[in-house]
Design an enzyme around this catalytic site. Structure first.
Site, PDB file in Angstrom:
ATOM      1  N   GLU A  53       0.857  -1.193   0.000  1.00 47.53           N
ATOM      2  CA  GLU A  53       0.000   0.000   0.000  1.00 47.53           C
ATOM      3  C   GLU A  53       0.893   1.243   0.000  1.00 47.53           C
ATOM      4  O   GLU A  53       1.796   1.362   0.817  1.00 47.53           O
ATOM      5  CB  GLU A  53      -0.918  -0.008   1.227  1.00 47.53           C
ATOM      6  CG  GLU A  53      -1.742   1.257   1.425  1.00 47.53           C
ATOM      7  CD  GLU A  53      -2.556   1.671   0.202  1.00 47.53           C
ATOM      8  OE1 GLU A  53      -3.311   0.851  -0.325  1.00 47.53           O
ATOM      9  OE2 GLU A  53      -2.405   2.847  -0.243  1.00 47.53           O
ATOM     10  N   GLY A  82      -7.091   0.981   3.378  1.00 46.33           N
ATOM     11  CA  GLY A  82      -8.542   1.125   3.175  1.00 46.33           C
ATOM     12  C   GLY A  82      -8.882   1.851   1.896  1.00 46.33           C
ATOM     13  O   GLY A  82     -10.036   1.830   1.464  1.00 46.33           O
ATOM     14  N   GLY A  83      -7.893   2.537   1.311  1.00 47.08           N
ATOM     15  CA  GLY A  83      -8.110   3.162   0.005  1.00 47.08           C
ATOM     16  C   GLY A  83      -9.204   4.218   0.009  1.00 47.08           C
ATOM     17  O   GLY A  83      -9.461   4.886   1.023  1.00 47.08           O
ATOM     18  N   THR A  84      -9.857   4.358  -1.132  1.00 52.04           N
ATOM     19  CA  THR A  84     -10.833   5.433  -1.341  1.00 52.04           C
ATOM     20  C   THR A  84     -12.015   5.314  -0.385  1.00 52.04           C
ATOM     21  O   THR A  84     -12.408   6.291   0.262  1.00 52.04           O
ATOM     22  CB  THR A  84     -11.364   5.373  -2.793  1.00 52.04           C
ATOM     23  OG1 THR A  84     -10.257   5.355  -3.685  1.00 52.04           O
ATOM     24  CG2 THR A  84     -12.241   6.572  -3.108  1.00 52.04           C
ATOM     25  N   CYS A  85     -12.617   4.145  -0.315  1.00 51.86           N
ATOM     26  CA  CYS A  85     -13.861   4.001   0.445  1.00 51.86           C
ATOM     27  C   CYS A  85     -13.672   4.450   1.886  1.00 51.86           C
ATOM     28  O   CYS A  85     -14.441   5.241   2.418  1.00 51.86           O
ATOM     29  CB  CYS A  85     -14.335   2.546   0.395  1.00 51.86           C
ATOM     30  SG  CYS A  85     -15.870   2.308   1.298  1.00 51.86           S
ATOM     31  N   HIS A 126     -45.614  -4.311   8.771  1.00 43.82           N
ATOM     32  CA  HIS A 126     -46.208  -2.973   8.850  1.00 43.82           C
ATOM     33  C   HIS A 126     -45.663  -2.243  10.071  1.00 43.82           C
ATOM     34  O   HIS A 126     -45.515  -2.847  11.120  1.00 43.82           O
ATOM     35  CB  HIS A 126     -47.721  -3.093   8.964  1.00 43.82           C
ATOM     36  CG  HIS A 126     -48.391  -1.763   9.174  1.00 43.82           C
ATOM     37  ND1 HIS A 126     -48.570  -0.861   8.149  1.00 43.82           N
ATOM     38  CD2 HIS A 126     -48.886  -1.184  10.305  1.00 43.82           C
ATOM     39  CE1 HIS A 126     -49.179   0.222   8.642  1.00 43.82           C
ATOM     40  NE2 HIS A 126     -49.373   0.054   9.940  1.00 43.82           N
TER      41      HIS A 126
END
Ligand SMILES: Cc1cc2nc3c(=O)[nH]c(=O)nc-3n(C[C@H](O)[C@H](O)[C@H](O)COP(=O)(O)OP(=O)(O)OC[C@H]3O[C@@H](n4cnc5c(N)ncnc54)[C@H](O)[C@@H]3O)c2cc1C
Length: 458
Positions: free
Chosen positions: A34, A39-42, A441
């Protein structure tokens, strides 16, 4: 010196880490690289931070509407951007930290930090280190596209990454781009108290959606006071004194919009130009996406590409699904294929837009006999009780096979309700199954069987 592994993973986004751990747990020696934040973009600049802001913005909006619900809020609603950002940073920090420690504590998994570049089809360099493996998995994601608009070099602009670092509220945020990123940020900052203008070059916002969906989303945003310019041609970026903005040939409104901050939200570019792909012989398409087959294999044996960089998805769930496909096929003798996945995504404006399968336009062009059911949210009890009656539901089914073709749920809970239809589509179940199901409901989902009772030919 060369370090040899069974598998190398480039990028710690949404597919790489799960694949690395899965392979390491199967006894393989794995390295994962990395160059930025785990974790990158997200995790860092995409889904998670923006959804924390969506949550803060919702609180601000509901506080403003408090009197409608008989609730007293003492003073005018204000937003403390430092606190908003601190909350966002805490949540993303936990996610990032959890991912890093998961990788570092996994036996057989070695973590490298640095920029990875191919030296040969089975070798990559990370700084001084040369790593080799018979299998290499690329999960390098993408970044904000910066188009070569006139004035782009001279005008200070923000992207999704830098906007998330602001600790003060923009007085007037000008956004170029009326897609998912632009619309989410636009509503967030409007609810925080900024003036917001969105400029879109197409004839409508989110033009890949049906026209009624684009129009309703535009109306929802305009009711909150967001200025929207569609049909904006020849966009040029500008600086005038303290102000930044854009000039355009615009069919509606003045040809110039100036504000205090400028966000470019004009799409994504894959991170594939600095990977040394030419040394490995890996093919890219004209937009830079790595070309893959339905099992995510590149043209070079032993190299796969997953996530946003292969141009087959563009979402966190598609990247993660790529991991599942590759893991199943390589480790479980599976035969999974990207072709089997059903298009599904949400737009996190409020109320959210949940989408799966075909749009009405796609269904009409498919040549099938199609039935459609629609219901405005004003006729959904749960939406009325919550005071959130904007939007509508639209469900499409094949008149002959009775299978669902797609759905659009633009309305409160739409981001969750959409899964009722999505799972039926995966099951290839006839719509009559849902029509006869007893739903709970009061919910938005309970109206889906009623919508199916009222289907009409397209
Ligand atoms: C503002 C915004 C909001 C979003 N919201 C959503 C949402 O609500 N839902 C959703 O599903 N999707 C959302 N997305 C999209 C989502 O973030 C991406 O689709 C997802 O993160 C893609 O994951 P990935 O695994 O392909 O790559 P990424 O997450 O981008 O990770 C790639 C990683 O590779 C690293 N890397 C790149 N090149 C190299 C190299 N040469 N060497 C080493 N490491 C490298 C990068 O540093 C990065 O950490 C959003 C995106 C944005 C921008």
């Amino acid at each position: 010196m060369k370090n040899t592994f069974d598998a190398l993973v480039i990028g710690c986004g949404q597919s790489g880490p799960s694949l690395a751990v899965r392979m390491a747990n199967s006894g393989r020696r794995v390295a994962i690289v990395e160059r930025g934040r785990f974790g990158g973009t997200c995790v860092n600049t995409g889904c998670i931070p923006t959804k924390t802001l969506v949550a803060s913005a919702k609180v601000a909006e509901m506080a403003r509407r408090a009197a409608e619900f008989g609730v007293k809020v003492a003073s005018p609603v204000g937003v403390d951007m430092k606190r908003v950002k601190a909350r966002k940073d805490e949540i993303t920090g936990k996610s990032r930290g959890g991912l890093e420690s998961w990788l570092r504590s996994t036996p057989n998994c070695t973590v490298y930090q640095g920029h990875a570049r191919f030296e040969a089809p089975n070798e990559i360099r990370v700084g001084e280190e040369l790593l080799a493996a018979p299998q290499i998995f690329i999960d390098v994601g993408g970044r904000a596209t910066i188009p070569s608009l006139r004035g782009v070099k001279e005008t200070p602009y923000l992207t999704n990454s830098t906007l998330l670092e602001l600790e003060t509220l923009p007085r007037h945020l000008v956004i170029v781009g009326g897609g998912y990123v632009g619309l989410e940020f636009g509503q967030i900052f409007r609810r925080f108290g900024s003036e917001v203008s969105i400029i879109e070059k197409a004839a409508r916002l989110i033009p890949q959606e049906d026209e009624d969906v684009s129009k309703e989303v535009q109306a929802i945003l305009e009711r909150e006071g967001i200025h929207i310019r569609i049909n904006a041609k020849c966009i040029e970026l500008l600086t005038e004194g303290e102000e930044v903005g854009a000039r355009m040939d615009c069919l509606e409104g003045a040809p110039e919009v100036m504000g205090s901050h400028l966000l470019l939200a004009m799409g994504r570019t894959p991170n594939t130009s600095d990977l040394g792909l030419e040394k490995a012989g890996v093919a890219r398409d004209a937009e830079g996406y790595i070309v893959v087959d339905n099992e995510l294999r590149t043209n070079v044996p032993g190299i796969w590409a997953l996530g946003d960089c292969n141009g087959r998805g563009g979402f966190t769930h598609t990247s993660y699904n790529d991991f599942e496909i590759v893991a199943a096929n390589l480790l479980d003798h599976g035969t999974r294929s990207v072709a089997d996945r059903i298009k599904a995504y949400n737009l996190y404006v409020d109320p959210p837009l949940g989408r799966c399968g075909m749009t009405e336009h796609e269904a009409r062009s498919s040549g099938r006999r199609v039935l459609m059911g629609m219901r405005p949210m004003t006729r959904v009890g749960r939406a009325v009780e919550k005071g959130e009656t904007q939007g509508f539901m639209k469900v499409l089914v094949d008149a002959d096979s009775k299978e669902f073709l797609g759905a659009t749920i633009l309305g409160t809970g739409g981001d969750e309700v959409i899964h009722c239809v999505l799972d039926m589509m995966y099951a290839r179940a006839p719509y009559t199954v849902m029509q006869r199901a007893m739903h709970i409901h009061p919910t938005v989902s309970e109206l889906l069987p009623t919508v199916l009772d009222e289907l009409q030919p397209l």
